[in-house]
Design an enzyme around this catalytic site. Structure first.
Site, short mmCIF file in Angstrom:
data_model
loop_
_atom_site.label_atom_id
_atom_site.label_comp_id
_atom_site.label_asym_id
_atom_site.label_seq_id
_atom_site.Cartn_x
_atom_site.Cartn_y
_atom_site.Cartn_z
N SER A 158 0.89 -1.17 0.04
CA SER A 158 -0.10 -0.02 -0.03
C SER A 158 0.81 1.25 0.03
O SER A 158 1.98 1.18 0.21
CB SER A 158 -0.92 0.01 1.12
OG SER A 158 -1.31 1.36 1.38
N TYR A 183 0.14 -0.31 10.67
CA TYR A 183 -0.28 -0.45 9.34
C TYR A 183 1.02 -0.18 8.10
O TYR A 183 1.14 -1.02 7.35
CB TYR A 183 -1.44 0.47 8.78
CG TYR A 183 -1.87 0.05 7.81
CD1 TYR A 183 -2.52 -1.43 7.31
CD2 TYR A 183 -2.07 0.87 6.69
CE1 TYR A 183 -3.05 -1.55 5.91
CE2 TYR A 183 -2.66 0.52 5.21
CZ TYR A 183 -3.03 -0.66 5.09
OH TYR A 183 -3.56 -0.95 3.86
#
Length: 315
Positions: A158, A183
């Protein structure tokens, strides 16, 4: 041989869909595994691969939910797998290996994003555990089936990888948890995992890629309060998407499908992709494409999971 981190003029772009990149590609006789393949980008990935003729195994923490979501998709099958549970990962991989089937495509798509602090297994931080360590274990356990097929392995990273490199002094966030840094670390881990797997696997014909699918509204945002997404400009007060840069799920799935199947990537590997092409060098953070950090992460992951398909016997 390492692949330069630069675009190859794939002919596709940010608005291409998974079906677009598979146009003219016949996957009949191929076996794919897509983790998280029953919602969001994973579901669109499974639909497109199956439409192109592939048989697709969808590992699922909620098998009944997965079967409902995949109803009507010919060629899709469901098997139990909780990536946060190493015993479950072993059981799933054993079932695949015992079937004697080769695995041509492994798309490590499942993930959790910005969740409240959660501990799994032996106290691992959940995002690092699910997004990275579970996939490290799965890939290593499936290695015989991947190597026989000369497979492609795709790790879904990501743009959030820019938020954090690997926190070598505290990867499990035992000293102060931040959901977005956690994350970011996990998404950096996805990129470094693919980089090192490609280094290890290419002599066996196995190549690995990581990618940024782009911004998409999917169930991945399940842990985010609506107010946070409104403040970010992603949605309005009614929950409708309002950011024009966001992709549809069909567009968001395209880059992982392209990385898994494109003939243009024959002989390539280890690179970070975006918008259905290899990303430019400035499109990926230096900490996510550092071979030394990739090797260090592999060693740490092997130590934590007890799994390294490439370890010298007896060591």
């Amino acid at each position: 041989m390492s692949t330069p981190q630069r675009p190859i003029d794939s002919g596709f772009g940010e608005r291409s869909t998974a079906d677009d990149v598979l146009d003219g590609i016949d996957l009949s006789g191929k076996l794919a595994i897509v983790t998280g393949g029953y919602s969001g980008l994973g579901l669109e990935t499974v639909r497109s691969l199956a439409r192109a003729g592939a048989r697709v195994i969808v590992p699922a923490r909620r098998p009944d939910t997965a079967r409902d979501a995949l109803a009507g998709i010919d060629g899709a099958e469901v098997a139990r797998l909780d990536l946060a549970d190493l015993a479950d990962v072993h059981a799933f991989a054993r079932g695949v290996l015992d079937s004697g089937r080769d695995v041509d495509l492994l798309i490590n798509n499942a993930g959790v994003m910005a969740c409240p602090e959660t501990r799994v297994g032996p106290g691992w931080e959940a995002q690092f555990a699910v997004n990275h360590l579970g996939h490290h274990a799965l890939t290593n356990l499936l290695w015989p089936a991947l190597a026989r097929a000369g497979a492609r392995v795709v790790a879904v990273s990501s743009g959030a990888h820019w938020r954090s490199g690997i926190r070598w002094d505290d990867p499990q966030f035992t000293r102060g948890y931040d959901k977005w840094l956690a994350y970011g670390q996990a998404k950096t881990a996805n990129a470094l995992f693919a980089l090192h797997l490609d280094t290890l696997g290419q002599s066996h014909g196995v190549r690995a890629f990581s990618l940024n699918p782009g911004p998409i509204l999917t169930p991945l945002q399940r842990h985010l309060p609506r107010a946070e997404m409104v403040d970010a400009g992603w949605i309005d007060e009614e929950g409708n998407g309002i950011d024009p840069t966001f992709k549809t799920p069909e567009q968001g799935a395209a880059t992982q499908v392209w990385a898994a199947t494109s003939p243009r990537l024959a002989g390539h590997g280890g690179v970070y992709c975006q918008d259905c092409d290899i990303a430019p060098a400035d499109g990926v953070a230096a900490h996510a494409r550092d071979p030394e950090q990739a090797a260090r992460l592999w060693a740490l992951s092997a130590e934590l999971t007890g799994l390294d398909a490439f370890a010298t016997p007896g060591r």
